[in-house]
Structure formats: structure tokens, C-alpha cells
Enzyme design. Structure first.
Site, PDB file in Angstrom:
ATOM      1  N   GLY A 199       0.697  -5.124   1.127  1.00 42.15           N
ATOM      2  CA  GLY A 199      -0.581  -5.203   0.408  1.00 42.15           C
ATOM      3  C   GLY A 199      -0.426  -5.819  -0.980  1.00 42.15           C
ATOM      4  O   GLY A 199      -1.390  -6.352  -1.533  1.00 42.15           O
ATOM      5  N   ALA A 249       0.865  -1.175   0.000  1.00 39.09           N
ATOM      6  CA  ALA A 249       0.000   0.000   0.000  1.00 39.09           C
ATOM      7  C   ALA A 249       0.904   1.228   0.000  1.00 39.09           C
ATOM      8  O   ALA A 249       2.058   1.162   0.433  1.00 39.09           O
ATOM      9  CB  ALA A 249      -0.888  -0.026   1.231  1.00 39.09           C
ATOM     10  N   GLU A 304      -0.560  -9.456  -0.330  1.00 42.76           N
ATOM     11  CA  GLU A 304      -1.965  -9.782  -0.023  1.00 42.76           C
ATOM     12  C   GLU A 304      -2.827  -9.768  -1.284  1.00 42.76           C
ATOM     13  O   GLU A 304      -3.714 -10.602  -1.445  1.00 42.76           O
ATOM     14  CB  GLU A 304      -2.527  -8.773   0.982  1.00 42.76           C
ATOM     15  CG  GLU A 304      -1.932  -8.917   2.374  1.00 42.76           C
ATOM     16  CD  GLU A 304      -2.538  -7.904   3.332  1.00 42.76           C
ATOM     17  OE1 GLU A 304      -2.395  -6.690   3.078  1.00 42.76           O
ATOM     18  OE2 GLU A 304      -3.160  -8.330   4.313  1.00 42.76           O
ATOM     19  N   GLU A 358       4.940  -5.450   7.136  1.00 41.96           N
ATOM     20  CA  GLU A 358       4.159  -4.432   7.844  1.00 41.96           C
ATOM     21  C   GLU A 358       4.660  -4.155   9.258  1.00 41.96           C
ATOM     22  O   GLU A 358       4.550  -3.028   9.742  1.00 41.96           O
ATOM     23  CB  GLU A 358       2.678  -4.840   7.908  1.00 41.96           C
ATOM     24  CG  GLU A 358       1.907  -4.637   6.620  1.00 41.96           C
ATOM     25  CD  GLU A 358       1.975  -5.829   5.672  1.00 41.96           C
ATOM     26  OE1 GLU A 358       2.859  -6.696   5.839  1.00 41.96           O
ATOM     27  OE2 GLU A 358       1.135  -5.883   4.763  1.00 41.96           O
TER      28      GLU A 358
HETATM   29  N1  CO8 Z   1       4.556   3.133  -0.740  1.00 39.16           N
HETATM   30  C1  CO8 Z   1       4.958   4.293  -1.297  1.00 39.16           C
HETATM   31  N2  CO8 Z   1       6.073   4.410  -2.016  1.00 39.16           N
HETATM   32  C2  CO8 Z   1       6.835   3.313  -2.185  1.00 39.16           C
HETATM   33  C3  CO8 Z   1       6.488   2.077  -1.632  1.00 39.16           C
HETATM   34  C4  CO8 Z   1       5.278   2.000  -0.888  1.00 39.16           C
HETATM   35  N3  CO8 Z   1       4.841   0.860  -0.350  1.00 39.16           N
HETATM   36  N4  CO8 Z   1       7.439   1.175  -1.962  1.00 39.16           N
HETATM   37  C5  CO8 Z   1       8.342   1.827  -2.705  1.00 39.16           C
HETATM   38  N5  CO8 Z   1       7.989   3.113  -2.838  1.00 39.16           N
HETATM   39  C6  CO8 Z   1       8.684   4.161  -3.590  1.00 39.16           C
HETATM   40  C7  CO8 Z   1       9.958   4.586  -2.883  1.00 39.16           C
HETATM   41  O1  CO8 Z   1       9.684   5.502  -1.832  1.00 39.16           O
HETATM   42  C8  CO8 Z   1      10.716   5.205  -4.036  1.00 39.16           C
HETATM   43  O2  CO8 Z   1      10.153   6.478  -4.335  1.00 39.16           O
HETATM   44  P1  CO8 Z   1      11.131   7.731  -4.687  1.00 39.16           P
HETATM   45  O3  CO8 Z   1      11.854   7.306  -5.943  1.00 39.16           O
HETATM   46  O4  CO8 Z   1      10.183   8.853  -4.859  1.00 39.16           O
HETATM   47  O5  CO8 Z   1      12.049   7.858  -3.512  1.00 39.16           O
HETATM   48  C9  CO8 Z   1      10.356   4.301  -5.207  1.00 39.16           C
HETATM   49  O6  CO8 Z   1       9.145   3.630  -4.833  1.00 39.16           O
HETATM   50  C10 CO8 Z   1      11.422   3.255  -5.486  1.00 39.16           C
HETATM   51  O7  CO8 Z   1      11.685   2.564  -4.265  1.00 39.16           O
HETATM   52  P2  CO8 Z   1      13.127   2.474  -3.575  1.00 39.16           P
HETATM   53  O8  CO8 Z   1      14.001   3.592  -4.026  1.00 39.16           O
HETATM   54  O9  CO8 Z   1      12.919   2.302  -2.111  1.00 39.16           O
HETATM   55  O10 CO8 Z   1      13.645   1.126  -4.262  1.00 39.16           O
HETATM   56  P3  CO8 Z   1      14.664   0.099  -3.644  1.00 39.16           P
HETATM   57  O11 CO8 Z   1      14.984  -0.848  -4.741  1.00 39.16           O
HETATM   58  O12 CO8 Z   1      15.783   0.789  -2.937  1.00 39.16           O
HETATM   59  O13 CO8 Z   1      13.816  -0.679  -2.497  1.00 39.16           O
HETATM   60  C11 CO8 Z   1      11.901  -1.798  -1.595  1.00 39.16           C
HETATM   61  C12 CO8 Z   1      12.709  -1.432  -2.865  1.00 39.16           C
HETATM   62  C13 CO8 Z   1      12.701  -2.769  -0.726  1.00 39.16           C
HETATM   63  C14 CO8 Z   1      10.632  -2.507  -2.081  1.00 39.16           C
HETATM   64  C15 CO8 Z   1      11.565  -0.512  -0.800  1.00 39.16           C
HETATM   65  O14 CO8 Z   1      10.998   0.440  -1.681  1.00 39.16           O
HETATM   66  C16 CO8 Z   1      10.584  -0.734   0.314  1.00 39.16           C
HETATM   67  O15 CO8 Z   1      10.964  -1.225   1.377  1.00 39.16           O
HETATM   68  N6  CO8 Z   1       9.308  -0.354   0.091  1.00 39.16           N
HETATM   69  C17 CO8 Z   1       8.287  -0.475   1.108  1.00 39.16           C
HETATM   70  C18 CO8 Z   1       7.800  -1.901   1.202  1.00 39.16           C
HETATM   71  C19 CO8 Z   1       6.754  -2.027   2.284  1.00 39.16           C
HETATM   72  O16 CO8 Z   1       7.004  -1.800   3.449  1.00 39.16           O
HETATM   73  N7  CO8 Z   1       5.537  -2.422   1.884  1.00 39.16           N
HETATM   74  C20 CO8 Z   1       4.431  -2.601   2.808  1.00 39.16           C
HETATM   75  C21 CO8 Z   1       3.639  -1.327   2.959  1.00 39.16           C
HETATM   76  S1  CO8 Z   1       2.362  -1.471   4.195  1.00 39.16           S
HETATM   77  C22 CO8 Z   1       1.167  -2.381   3.447  1.00 39.16           C
HETATM   78  O17 CO8 Z   1       1.217  -2.666   2.285  1.00 39.16           O
HETATM   79  C23 CO8 Z   1      -0.037  -2.841   4.310  1.00 39.16           C
HETATM   80  C24 CO8 Z   1      -1.135  -1.915   4.119  1.00 39.16           C
HETATM   81  C25 CO8 Z   1      -2.264  -2.071   5.078  1.00 39.16           C
HETATM   82  C26 CO8 Z   1      -3.349  -1.112   4.644  1.00 39.16           C
HETATM   83  C27 CO8 Z   1      -4.459  -0.953   5.594  1.00 39.16           C
HETATM   84  C28 CO8 Z   1      -5.391   0.165   5.096  1.00 39.16           C
HETATM   85  C29 CO8 Z   1      -6.384   0.642   6.108  1.00 39.16           C
END
Ligand code: CO8
Length: 255
Positions: free
Chosen positions: A109, A66, A112, A132
Site C-alpha cells: 500500500g 498497509a 500504491e 502482497e
Molecule cells: N504492517 C504492520 N507492521 C509492519 C509492517 C506492515 N506492513 N511493516 C513493518 N512492520 C513493523 C514490523 O512488524 C516491525 O514491528 P516490531 O518492531 O513491533 O516487530 C517494525 O515494523 C520494523 O520492521 P522489521 O523489524 O520487519 O524491519 P526489517 O528491516 O527487518 O524489515 C521489511 C523491513 C522488509 C519492510 C519488513 O518489515 C516487511 O516485510 N514488512 C511488510 C511489508 C509488506 O508485506 N507490505 C505489504 C502489506 S499488504 C498491503 O500493503 C496491501 C494492502 C491491501 C489493503 C486492502 C484493504 C481492504
């Protein structure tokens, strides 16, 4: 029809949905939830569509979760509204087979979302997990119950408690994906599988899906409610705000 976060391609018998926000690794924002919900409803009513394939735009990710820049603002009530959970249920209930063609990350997400589909195919670059807990929340959109039923309670707990991200070989070993292909062949493999399914009796496949969903869904609605309540509580904590803010600050610091 054009969408901000998706592209839809109709093929002979099936539709392909591309999750299309590559600059943020196809992270799911509210617009994507709304658009996807609308598309699924439309395609469920389209007589020419008897299957769906989902794929992420770009080469790096299926969906990295998400959108954390929106999540940081979420409140208890948003979790109780079960926004993502409702969408994923709709996908699970889609009347025809659904296949996720996963290259790169399928996290949070995004993992999921793939769990709500019938079949997951991976690429060599596939990395999946439920990170998460690093953000002070839980997988609140079906992760606990769908992951448990797919890979078993022990492995589901390990993935959810540690937040670890596993590679394609490990995904295959525990049954999170059915097969590994070269990255550039994952989508084609999904199409080949879809074509095989489409050659079978339509009604038999449709009824099989109803039976398979009934076989695994006995406790879903109750556990879904517990997931939403828990997530709602977590969205009201300092810990969640701090952890998500740290993720977003790290991102700004890179710029
Ligand atoms: N949300 C927003 N932006 C994201 C996300 C995300 N989940 N994942 C990546 N991005 C963005 C980065 O911020 C980056 O943006 P920018 O270029 O503007 O800085 C771009 O995508 C590229 O990412 P990275 O530079 O970080 O790329 P890397 O190769 O260095 O890393 C990773 C890749 C490991 C995937 C890293 O981006 C990461 O850890 N992302 C987050 C993963 C994460 O924690 N996902 C879970 C999120 S929580 C969730 O999904 C549960 C939701 C529950 C919802 C309930 C609703 C009520």
C-alpha cells in the site's frame, strides 16, 4: 490541528505531510486513512496550498504497506468498501501537483500510495515493490492499473506476480522514480522541484494536471472495481489468514 498518525507543515505555497508511525515503518492503519482523507480535503480547500509533498517519518521507510496487524482481520466487505483505494483516488485527484519524497521502503500500500502522486523522487536507500502475493492478497488499491500505466504491463506483472522488492537503481531504470538523490537530500530535492513548479502559471499547472489525469485514466474506475472484487474474495481465504498470521508470529517471535 494535531493528528495521531501525521504531521502537517505549511510552507510558502505548499504543504508537507509526514506519514508518522515510524515504529511500524509508517504502515497505513485505519486511523491514518481517516486522518489523511480529512487532511487532503482540508488542503484542497486551502487557497494558500498549491502543492503537496509526502514524506515518511524516520530514515527507514516511506511506508512499508498497509498495517498487517489490521489486515489479518479484514473481511470481504472491507475490501469492497475500497477504503485505501478511495483515499488514493482522492490524492490522485488533488487539484495541485503532489510529490513523494521516498527514503527506504515503499511497499504494498506504500508503493500504491506513491503511485497516486504525480512525481516520485527516491533516495539511495529506496526499495519498492508490491509484496502482497506473499500475504495471500493482491495490491487492491490501484497497484495493478497505476503500476501498469507507469512502468508498462510486462514489468508491472513481474513485480506483482513475484512480489520482489527492487532497489533505487532498478526503480529509476523502470521509471518508478524520476531521480535518485542522497537520502538526506531527497526532501530538499522535492522542495526545490515544488518551488520551480510554484513559479509557473498556477492555472496552467492546474489545467495541465487535469489533462494529464484525463490522459491516463480512461479505464481506471472499471479496473478499480475488479481489483476490489478480487481482493474481497481473497480476504475470505484460509491462505490469506495463514500468511498474514505467519508474518505477525515471526514479528512476535523476535521480541
Ligand atoms: N504492517 C504492520 N507492521 C509492519 C509492517 C506492515 N506492513 N511493516 C513493518 N512492520 C513493523 C514490523 O512488524 C516491525 O514491528 P516490531 O518492531 O513491533 O516487530 C517494525 O515494523 C520494523 O520492521 P522489521 O523489524 O520487519 O524491519 P526489517 O528491516 O527487518 O524489515 C521489511 C523491513 C522488509 C519492510 C519488513 O518489515 C516487511 O516485510 N514488512 C511488510 C511489508 C509488506 O508485506 N507490505 C505489504 C502489506 S499488504 C498491503 O500493503 C496491501 C494492502 C491491501 C489493503 C486492502 C484493504 C481492504
Amino acid at each position: 490541528m494535531t493528528y495521531e498518525t501525521l504531521t502537517i507543515d505549511l510552507h510558502e505555497g505548499w504543504a508537507e505531510i509526514t506519514l508518522n508511525r515510524p515504529s511500524v515503518l509508517n504502515a497505513i492503519n485505519l486511523t491514518m486513512v481517516q486522518e489523511l482523507g480529512q487532511v487532503i480535503d482540508d488542503l484542497a480547500g486551502n487557497e494558500d496550498v498549491r502543492g503537496l509533498i509526502f514524506v515518511g517519518a524516520g530514515t527507514k521507510a516511506f511506508v512499508a504497506g498497509a498495517d498487517i496487524s489490521e489486515l489479518v482481520e479484514r473481511k470481504t466487505q472491507d475490501a469492497l468498501a475500497a477504503i485505501n483505494a478511495g483515499l488514493f483516488q482522492k490524492i490522485e485527484d488533488f487539484p495541485w501537483p503532489t510529490i513523494a519524497a521516498i527514503r527506504g521502503y515503499a511497499l504494498g500500500g506504500g508503493c500504491e500510495l506513491s503511485l497516486s502522486m504525480d512525481i516520485r523522487l527516491g533516495g539511495r536507500s529506496t526499495q519498492m515493490g508490491q509484496p502482497e502475493v506473499n500475504l495471500g492478497i493482491i495490491p487492491g488499491a490501484g497497484g495493478p492499473h497505476r503500476l501498469t500505466r507507469l512502468v508498462g504491463p510486462g514489468m508491472a506483472r513481474e513485480l506483482i506476480y513475484t512480489g520482489k522488492i527492487i532497489d533505487s537503481e532498478e526503480c529509476l531504470r523502470i521509471g518508478l522514480i524520476n531521480h535518485i538523490h542522497d537520502d538526506e537530500e531527497v526532501l530538499e530535492a522535492a522542495r526545490t522541484m515544488m518551488k520551480t513548479i510554484l513559479k509557473k502559471s498556477q492555472m496552467a499547472v492546474r489545467v495541465a494536471k487535469v489533462a494529464l489525469n484525463a490522459a491516463v485514466n480512461t479505464a481506471d474506475r472499471r479496473s478499480q472495481m475488479i481489483e476490489c472484487l478480487g481482493q474481497g474474495m481473497l480476504f475470505d481465504t484460509e491462505d490469506q489468514k495463514n500468511r498474514m498470521t505467519r508474518f505477525l508470529e515471526r514479528r512476535n517471535a523476535k521480541k
